[in-house]
Write a protein that holds these residues in place. Structure first.
Motif, PDB file in Angstrom:
ATOM      1  N   ALA A   1       0.832  -1.211   0.000  1.00 35.93           N
ATOM      2  CA  ALA A   1       0.000   0.000   0.000  1.00 35.93           C
ATOM      3  C   ALA A   1       0.863   1.255   0.000  1.00 35.93           C
ATOM      4  CB  ALA A   1      -0.933   0.000   1.214  1.00 35.93           C
ATOM      5  N   LEU A   2       1.871   1.297   0.883  1.00 32.63           N
ATOM      6  CA  LEU A   2       2.728   2.482   0.936  1.00 32.63           C
ATOM      7  C   LEU A   2       3.546   2.622  -0.350  1.00 32.63           C
ATOM      8  CD1 LEU A   2       3.824   4.936   2.360  1.00 32.63           C
ATOM      9  CD2 LEU A   2       5.453   3.453   3.536  1.00 32.63           C
ATOM     10  N   LEU A   3       4.134   1.516  -0.801  1.00 27.95           N
ATOM     11  CA  LEU A   3       4.924   1.581  -2.035  1.00 27.95           C
ATOM     12  C   LEU A   3       4.070   1.993  -3.227  1.00 27.95           C
ATOM     13  CD1 LEU A   3       7.340  -1.477  -1.789  1.00 27.95           C
ATOM     14  CD2 LEU A   3       7.862   0.943  -1.489  1.00 27.95           C
ATOM     15  N   SER A   4       2.845   1.519  -3.284  1.00 25.16           N
ATOM     16  CA  SER A   4       1.958   1.895  -4.399  1.00 25.16           C
ATOM     17  C   SER A   4       1.723   3.396  -4.429  1.00 25.16           C
ATOM     18  CB  SER A   4       0.619   1.151  -4.293  1.00 25.16           C
ATOM     19  OG  SER A   4       0.810  -0.228  -4.508  1.00 25.16           O
ATOM     20  N   ALA A   5       1.537   3.994  -3.272  1.00 24.07           N
ATOM     21  CA  ALA A   5       1.348   5.447  -3.211  1.00 24.07           C
ATOM     22  C   ALA A   5       2.612   6.164  -3.666  1.00 24.07           C
ATOM     23  CB  ALA A   5       0.970   5.868  -1.791  1.00 24.07           C
ATOM     24  N   TRP A   6       3.768   5.703  -3.225  1.00 29.59           N
ATOM     25  CA  TRP A   6       5.028   6.331  -3.640  1.00 29.59           C
ATOM     26  C   TRP A   6       5.284   6.135  -5.129  1.00 29.59           C
ATOM     27  CZ3 TRP A   6       8.884   4.768   0.844  1.00 29.59           C
ATOM     28  CH2 TRP A   6       8.574   5.517   1.989  1.00 29.59           C
ATOM     29  N   ILE A   7       4.973   4.948  -5.637  1.00 32.05           N
ATOM     30  CA  ILE A   7       5.169   4.671  -7.067  1.00 32.05           C
ATOM     31  C   ILE A   7       4.260   5.572  -7.902  1.00 32.05           C
ATOM     32  CG2 ILE A   7       4.784   2.924  -8.861  1.00 32.05           C
ATOM     33  CD1 ILE A   7       5.684   0.833  -6.682  1.00 32.05           C
TER      34      ILE A   7
ATOM     35  N   LEU B   1      12.497   3.741  -9.800  1.00 38.89           N
ATOM     36  CA  LEU B   1      13.476   2.715  -9.459  1.00 38.89           C
ATOM     37  C   LEU B   1      13.207   2.238  -8.038  1.00 38.89           C
ATOM     38  CD1 LEU B   1      16.551   4.671 -10.801  1.00 38.89           C
ATOM     39  CD2 LEU B   1      15.648   2.565 -11.810  1.00 38.89           C
ATOM     40  N   ILE B   2      13.240   0.924  -7.818  1.00 38.85           N
ATOM     41  CA  ILE B   2      13.019   0.355  -6.490  1.00 38.85           C
ATOM     42  C   ILE B   2      14.126  -0.649  -6.194  1.00 38.85           C
ATOM     43  CG2 ILE B   2      11.442  -0.932  -4.997  1.00 38.85           C
ATOM     44  CD1 ILE B   2       9.165  -0.009  -6.842  1.00 38.85           C
ATOM     45  N   PHE B   3      14.740  -0.498  -5.022  1.00 40.38           N
ATOM     46  CA  PHE B   3      15.805  -1.402  -4.613  1.00 40.38           C
ATOM     47  C   PHE B   3      15.524  -1.890  -3.203  1.00 40.38           C
ATOM     48  CE2 PHE B   3      17.560   1.571  -7.665  1.00 40.38           C
ATOM     49  CZ  PHE B   3      18.024   0.695  -8.634  1.00 40.38           C
ATOM     50  N   CYS B   4      15.487  -3.195  -3.029  1.00 42.52           N
ATOM     51  CA  CYS B   4      15.214  -3.820  -1.735  1.00 42.52           C
ATOM     52  C   CYS B   4      16.494  -4.450  -1.211  1.00 42.52           C
ATOM     53  CB  CYS B   4      14.139  -4.894  -1.874  1.00 42.52           C
ATOM     54  SG  CYS B   4      12.576  -4.290  -2.544  1.00 42.52           S
ATOM     55  N   LEU B   5      16.903  -3.991  -0.034  1.00 48.21           N
ATOM     56  CA  LEU B   5      18.129  -4.443   0.618  1.00 48.21           C
ATOM     57  C   LEU B   5      17.793  -5.182   1.905  1.00 48.21           C
ATOM     58  CD1 LEU B   5      19.896  -1.021   0.290  1.00 48.21           C
ATOM     59  CD2 LEU B   5      20.794  -3.134  -0.702  1.00 48.21           C
ATOM     60  N   PRO B   6      18.695  -6.041   2.369  1.00 47.14           N
ATOM     61  CA  PRO B   6      18.497  -6.624   3.698  1.00 47.14           C
ATOM     62  C   PRO B   6      18.439  -5.521   4.753  1.00 47.14           C
ATOM     63  CG  PRO B   6      20.198  -7.809   2.494  1.00 47.14           C
ATOM     64  CD  PRO B   6      19.879  -6.568   1.702  1.00 47.14           C
ATOM     65  N   GLY B   7      17.932  -5.849   5.916  1.00 44.37           N
ATOM     66  CA  GLY B   7      17.739  -4.853   6.958  1.00 44.37           C
ATOM     67  C   GLY B   7      18.966  -4.511   7.778  1.00 44.37           C
ATOM     68  N   SER B   8      20.021  -5.298   7.699  1.00 41.26           N
ATOM     69  CA  SER B   8      21.197  -4.993   8.512  1.00 41.26           C
ATOM     70  C   SER B   8      21.863  -3.717   8.012  1.00 41.26           C
ATOM     71  CB  SER B   8      22.196  -6.154   8.507  1.00 41.26           C
ATOM     72  OG  SER B   8      23.020  -6.122   7.372  1.00 41.26           O
ATOM     73  N   THR B   9      22.366  -2.951   8.946  1.00 49.09           N
ATOM     74  CA  THR B   9      23.018  -1.693   8.591  1.00 49.09           C
ATOM     75  C   THR B   9      24.230  -1.953   7.703  1.00 49.09           C
ATOM     76  OG1 THR B   9      22.232  -0.737  10.642  1.00 49.09           O
ATOM     77  CG2 THR B   9      24.009   0.433   9.530  1.00 49.09           C
ATOM     78  N   ARG B  10      24.967  -2.999   7.995  1.00 50.19           N
ATOM     79  CA  ARG B  10      26.142  -3.328   7.182  1.00 50.19           C
ATOM     80  C   ARG B  10      25.749  -3.658   5.741  1.00 50.19           C
ATOM     81  NH1 ARG B  10      29.947  -7.778   9.625  1.00 50.19           N
ATOM     82  NH2 ARG B  10      29.235  -9.139   7.994  1.00 50.19           N
ATOM     83  N   ALA B  11      24.654  -4.383   5.580  1.00 48.86           N
ATOM     84  CA  ALA B  11      24.181  -4.708   4.226  1.00 48.86           C
ATOM     85  C   ALA B  11      23.728  -3.445   3.494  1.00 48.86           C
ATOM     86  CB  ALA B  11      23.050  -5.721   4.295  1.00 48.86           C
ATOM     87  N   CYS B  12      23.038  -2.556   4.204  1.00 53.40           N
ATOM     88  CA  CYS B  12      22.600  -1.299   3.577  1.00 53.40           C
ATOM     89  C   CYS B  12      23.789  -0.430   3.202  1.00 53.40           C
ATOM     90  CB  CYS B  12      21.646  -0.548   4.512  1.00 53.40           C
ATOM     91  SG  CYS B  12      20.026  -1.322   4.622  1.00 53.40           S
TER      92      CYS B  12
END
Length: 163
Positions: free
Chosen positions: A51-57, A124-135
């Motif tokens: 829902a949130l992503l749809s609004a942003w898209i 553009l949409i990019f999904c990363l793991p939640g760890s700070t190191r991964a981000c």
């Protein structure tokens, strides 16, 4: 060229005060000369995420969305399932490169990451793991250069008008 970028953290436990991954991405966006268009935290619920992503898209003023969290393989990790149906095209190389680079940090555990990139409604949409190191790895080694119009031989910024 300055982009308008939204940052979404997917988590049942993080708050604005404890969201170090979202903060890292938001600060990285600003430091790179882009505009933080929106920032939010949403629970691990595919419909709330969608829902949130749809609004942003649908918002023509947002060029890119960075999502952290929910890309693992546990039952609560539903970010990929929420995002994938929204995509017009996937950017396979993003997840492939993320896992290749993260191998140096986490070894074979990198196969548990379902990092995902794609395009939805010219966003553009990019999904990363939640760890700070991964981000940090995803932002500094992949996204920051690709969201820089000066990156050669090519970058996502120069492609935006043609998406």
């Amino acid at each position: 060229m300055s982009l308008r970028i939204a940052v979404l953290t997917v988590s049942d436990t993080r708050t604005p005060e404890t969201d170090s991954s979202g903060t890292l991405l938001a600060e990285g966006v600003a430091a790179a000369g882009h505009v933080l268009a929106a920032r939010s935290i949403v629970r691990d619920d595919r419909y709330a995420i969608r829902a949130l992503l749809s609004a942003w898209i649908a918002d023509a003023g947002i060029n890119a969305i960075l999502v952290s969290g929910g890309t693992g393989i546990t039952a609560r990790d539903v970010t990929v399932e929420a995002v994938r149906p929204l995509l017009d095209k996937e950017i396979d190389g993003f997840g492939e490169l993320f896992r290749w680079l993260s191998y140096d940090d986490v070894g074979t555990s990198t196969i548990q990451s379902r990092a995902l990139g794609g395009i939805a409604n010219r966003t553009l949409i990019f999904c990363l793991p939640g760890s700070t190191r991964a981000c940090e790895l995803g932002w500094h080694r992949i996204l920051r250069p690709q969201l820089d119009a000066g990156n050669k031989p090519c970058n996502f910024v120069e492609l935006l008008p043609r998406l």
